[in-house]
Design a protein around this motif. Structure first.
Motif, PDB file in Angstrom:
ATOM      1  N   UNK A  67      18.454   4.056  75.936  1.00 31.99           N
ATOM      2  CA  UNK A  67      19.494   4.009  74.904  1.00 31.99           C
ATOM      3  C   UNK A  67      18.986   4.696  73.636  1.00 31.99           C
ATOM      4  N   UNK A  68      19.867   5.427  72.994  1.00 30.73           N
ATOM      5  CA  UNK A  68      19.531   6.097  71.737  1.00 30.73           C
ATOM      6  C   UNK A  68      19.912   5.154  70.589  1.00 30.73           C
ATOM      7  N   UNK A  69      18.910   4.522  69.979  1.00 28.81           N
ATOM      8  CA  UNK A  69      19.157   3.540  68.929  1.00 28.81           C
ATOM      9  C   UNK A  69      19.315   4.216  67.570  1.00 28.81           C
ATOM     10  N   UNK A  70      20.169   3.629  66.742  1.00 25.21           N
ATOM     11  CA  UNK A  70      20.263   4.053  65.344  1.00 25.21           C
ATOM     12  C   UNK A  70      19.100   3.444  64.566  1.00 25.21           C
ATOM     13  N   UNK A  71      18.616   4.171  63.595  1.00 29.17           N
ATOM     14  CA  UNK A  71      17.508   3.672  62.787  1.00 29.17           C
ATOM     15  C   UNK A  71      17.898   2.379  62.073  1.00 29.17           C
ATOM     16  N   UNK A  72      19.153   2.310  61.588  1.00 30.42           N
ATOM     17  CA  UNK A  72      19.609   1.111  60.876  1.00 30.42           C
ATOM     18  C   UNK A  72      19.536  -0.118  61.771  1.00 30.42           C
ATOM     19  N   UNK A  73      19.809   0.073  63.061  1.00 28.38           N
ATOM     20  CA  UNK A  73      19.759  -1.056  64.005  1.00 28.38           C
ATOM     21  C   UNK A  73      18.324  -1.552  64.183  1.00 28.38           C
ATOM     22  N   UNK A  74      17.383  -0.625  64.266  1.00 30.38           N
ATOM     23  CA  UNK A  74      15.976  -1.017  64.409  1.00 30.38           C
ATOM     24  C   UNK A  74      15.451  -1.630  63.118  1.00 30.38           C
ATOM     25  N   UNK A  75      15.920  -1.104  62.005  1.00 31.70           N
ATOM     26  CA  UNK A  75      15.511  -1.633  60.706  1.00 31.70           C
ATOM     27  C   UNK A  75      15.966  -3.084  60.561  1.00 31.70           C
ATOM     28  N   UNK A  76      17.219  -3.357  60.978  1.00 30.45           N
ATOM     29  CA  UNK A  76      17.739  -4.724  60.901  1.00 30.45           C
ATOM     30  C   UNK A  76      17.024  -5.637  61.888  1.00 30.45           C
ATOM     31  N   UNK A  77      16.701  -5.096  63.077  1.00 32.08           N
ATOM     32  CA  UNK A  77      16.066  -5.913  64.107  1.00 32.08           C
ATOM     33  C   UNK A  77      14.665  -6.353  63.706  1.00 32.08           C
ATOM     34  N   UNK A  78      13.966  -5.514  62.953  1.00 35.69           N
ATOM     35  CA  UNK A  78      12.575  -5.812  62.577  1.00 35.69           C
ATOM     36  C   UNK A  78      12.453  -6.307  61.142  1.00 35.69           C
ATOM     37  N   UNK A  79      13.594  -6.614  60.505  1.00 42.30           N
ATOM     38  CA  UNK A  79      13.589  -7.046  59.103  1.00 42.30           C
ATOM     39  C   UNK A  79      12.914  -5.992  58.232  1.00 42.30           C
ATOM     40  N   UNK A  80      13.435  -4.758  58.373  1.00 37.58           N
ATOM     41  CA  UNK A  80      12.927  -3.612  57.616  1.00 37.58           C
ATOM     42  C   UNK A  80      11.436  -3.372  57.914  1.00 37.58           C
ATOM     43  N   UNK A  81      11.097  -3.504  59.189  1.00 36.29           N
ATOM     44  CA  UNK A  81       9.715  -3.310  59.656  1.00 36.29           C
ATOM     45  C   UNK A  81       8.747  -4.149  58.814  1.00 36.29           C
ATOM     46  N   UNK A  82       9.082  -5.399  58.716  1.00 36.45           N
ATOM     47  CA  UNK A  82       8.280  -6.339  57.934  1.00 36.45           C
ATOM     48  C   UNK A  82       6.893  -6.518  58.540  1.00 36.45           C
ATOM     49  N   UNK A  83       5.903  -6.694  57.692  1.00 38.08           N
ATOM     50  CA  UNK A  83       4.531  -6.916  58.156  1.00 38.08           C
ATOM     51  C   UNK A  83       4.432  -8.207  58.961  1.00 38.08           C
ATOM     52  N   UNK A  84       5.347  -9.143  58.716  1.00 32.53           N
ATOM     53  CA  UNK A  84       5.338 -10.394  59.473  1.00 32.53           C
ATOM     54  C   UNK A  84       5.711 -10.174  60.936  1.00 32.53           C
ATOM     55  N   UNK A  85       6.404  -9.068  61.205  1.00 29.45           N
ATOM     56  CA  UNK A  85       6.802  -8.757  62.577  1.00 29.45           C
ATOM     57  C   UNK A  85       5.853  -7.772  63.246  1.00 29.45           C
ATOM     58  N   UNK A  86       4.787  -7.388  62.562  1.00 29.31           N
ATOM     59  CA  UNK A  86       3.812  -6.459  63.127  1.00 29.31           C
ATOM     60  C   UNK A  86       2.998  -7.181  64.194  1.00 29.31           C
ATOM     61  N   UNK A  87       3.042  -6.681  65.423  1.00 29.25           N
ATOM     62  CA  UNK A  87       2.333  -7.332  66.528  1.00 29.25           C
ATOM     63  C   UNK A  87       1.255  -6.441  67.133  1.00 29.25           C
ATOM     64  N   UNK A  88       1.168  -5.218  66.693  1.00 27.23           N
ATOM     65  CA  UNK A  88       0.155  -4.309  67.227  1.00 27.23           C
ATOM     66  C   UNK A  88       0.010  -3.095  66.337  1.00 27.23           C
ATOM     67  N   UNK A  89      -1.195  -2.532  66.323  1.00 29.54           N
ATOM     68  CA  UNK A  89      -1.457  -1.393  65.463  1.00 29.54           C
ATOM     69  C   UNK A  89      -2.532  -0.520  66.085  1.00 29.54           C
ATOM     70  N   UNK A  90      -2.304   0.789  66.071  1.00 29.19           N
ATOM     71  CA  UNK A  90      -3.278   1.742  66.585  1.00 29.19           C
ATOM     72  C   UNK A  90      -3.393   2.929  65.660  1.00 29.19           C
ATOM     73  N   UNK A  91      -4.136   3.928  66.110  1.00 32.57           N
ATOM     74  CA  UNK A  91      -4.342   5.095  65.265  1.00 32.57           C
ATOM     75  C   UNK A  91      -3.097   5.944  65.079  1.00 32.57           C
TER      76      UNK A  91
END
Length: 445
Positions: free
Chosen positions: A117-141
């Motif tokens: 599915x081709x997601x809209x950025x606004x939909x992902x932004x809302x889903x992650x609470x504006x990419x909140x650090x509280x929702x960060x579950x993984x990080x790489x280079x």
């Protein structure tokens, strides 16, 4: 020498020229440079045949000038590369979505049409609470992963490609390469892609698994993962790699097998994730030679970090390190920069399960399974790639379906691999340790 053709083939065919347009100028004879200015004086003296040739040359020159002006006018400036790259990306992804049920890839191989599915950025932004650090579950280079909840209640993992030193064209190439590799993958032990977004950046939307990564379980300080689940996870990862190496439509080398790239489902079924560094190998290629060397220190096979050689045995070595991590509960490289491989080798040679096993397990493990896991790990981390097993044998060993063969009697043990003028069969464990320490110093500086 590295063969770059696969890097070029991984993109889908463009239907507009590259932004780096080339102005092709035909080479004319010296006199042709003055034909325009001298034509009025010389035309009267020309015989009809030569006069006809001159008029033909003038017509060609006029046509060339017009075409050249048009070509030059469409060559974009450097600051327009991002726009061109994103436009091409949208066109390629649209073509995939609008294609028939079977998609023909860049080498003519049919693959099932992706259901992404081709997601809209606004939909992902809302889903992650504006990419909140509280929702960060993984990080790489190269990426950050966020937990998100879509409007329909579905919980997803959103992988956001972060800015790197690469140009936009390079990041988009890597993004398309990862999508192209995932398009060939369909296995219970590989992460499932749900969709993507190219608005406001590059994003992959994946199925969320409730137990997170294997690294978070092994090293998170929470409840200890029991041996039954550990052994189950070990077999699941091995079966996933067996699929990628042997049973997939492509020979796919993951190149970044590690605990944080293994996700655990509801019943602790293992899924290999993050194909950002993955490479596919054509059937007639023995290996890749890549540069720069990318991956995670502690999991890198010696022939890879020394010579850039990538093939199935690269993943086999990393799997051996990961299997040791599962057995011991230790990091691949600890806080004192000690390599798990070098720490474990003497204990593996002594068959010392008591000292090797995670202290949190106590004696609560199956001795036969532990023995098979230790034997498999010792074979996988051999510094000679020819001595490492393929993943089909790894699965058989773990499941106890094949009697182990003495490594000294392995049929291909005498085959030499020539690397930079050196016979790798003369590459001793001491040499490996020295190179490992030297490489670690370079990485840690």
């Amino acid at each position: 020498m590295e063969i770059q053709s696969d890097e070029k083939k991984r993109d889908f065919i463009l239907d507009e020229p590259s932004p780096r347009g080339v102005l092709e100028i035909p080479i004319l004879s010296p006199c042709s440079d003055h034909s325009g200015s001298s034509s009025s004086n010389s035309t009267e003296k020309l015989v009809p045949e030569r006069e006809g040739n001159l008029l033909q040359w003038k017509s060609m020159l006029d046509s060339f000038k017009k075409k050249s002006m048009r070509r030059f006018s469409v060559i974009p400036l450097l600051n327009n590369y991002d726009i061109i790259a994103k436009r091409n990306l949208k066109r390629k992804l649209t073509r995939m979505q609008n294609s028939p049920h079977v998609v023909i890839d860049w080498e003519g191989m049919p693959i099932p049409k992706p259901s992404w599915r081709n997601f809209d950025y606004a939909e992902l932004e809302a889903a992650t609470d504006n990419f909140s650090s509280e929702n960060l579950i993984g990080k790489g280079g190269h990426a950050k992963v966020y937990k998100g909840c879509l409007s329909d209640g579905q919980v997803v993992a959103v992988k956001k490609i972060v800015k790197t030193e690469k140009e936009e064209q390079g990041r988009i190439g890597d993004f398309l390469s990862e999508l192209g590799i995932i398009a060939h993958i369909n296995h219970p032990n590989a992460a499932k892609l749900l969709g993507f977004s190219i608005d406001g950046g590059l994003h992959l939307v994946l199925e969320y698994l409730p137990h997170g990564s294997l690294a978070s379980i092994l090293h998170g300080g929470g409840e200890c993962l029991d041996w039954k689940k550990r052994f189950q996870v070990s077999i699941g990862i091995a079966e996933g790699l067996l699929y990628l190496h042997h049973d997939c439509q492509r020979r796919i080398i993951h190149r970044d097998i590690k605990a944080s790239n293994i996700l655990l489902g509801e019943d602790y079924e293992a899924q290999i994730s993050d194909f950002g560094l993955a490479k596919w190998l054509p059937e007639n290629w023995v290996h890749h030679v890549v540069f720069p060397i990318e991956g995670t220190f502690g999991y890198l096979a010696p022939e890879y970090f020394m010579h850039g050689i990538v093939d199935e045995k690269t993943d086999v070595f990393a799997y051996g390190v990961l299997l040791l991590e599962i057995i011991t509960g230790r990091h691949a490289v600890d806080s004192s920069r000690q390599s798990l491989v070098m720490w474990a080798k003497p204990l593996l040679q002594e068959n010392n399960a008591k000292e090797l096993a995670d202290l949190r397990l106590g004696n609560d493990y199956d001795p036969a399974e532990m023995k098979r896991a230790m034997l498999t790990a010792s074979m996988c981390i051999n510094h000679l790639p020819s001595m490492r097993p393929h993943m089909n044998r790894v699965v058989q060993l773990l499941k106890g379906k094949e009697a182990p063969i003495d490594l000294k009697q392995k049929t291909n043990a005498g085959r030499a691999v020539i690397l930079d003028g050196c016979d790798i069969q003369d590459y001793t464990c001491t040499s490996y340790l020295n190179d490992l320490n030297r490489h670690m110093q370079l990485v840690m500086e």
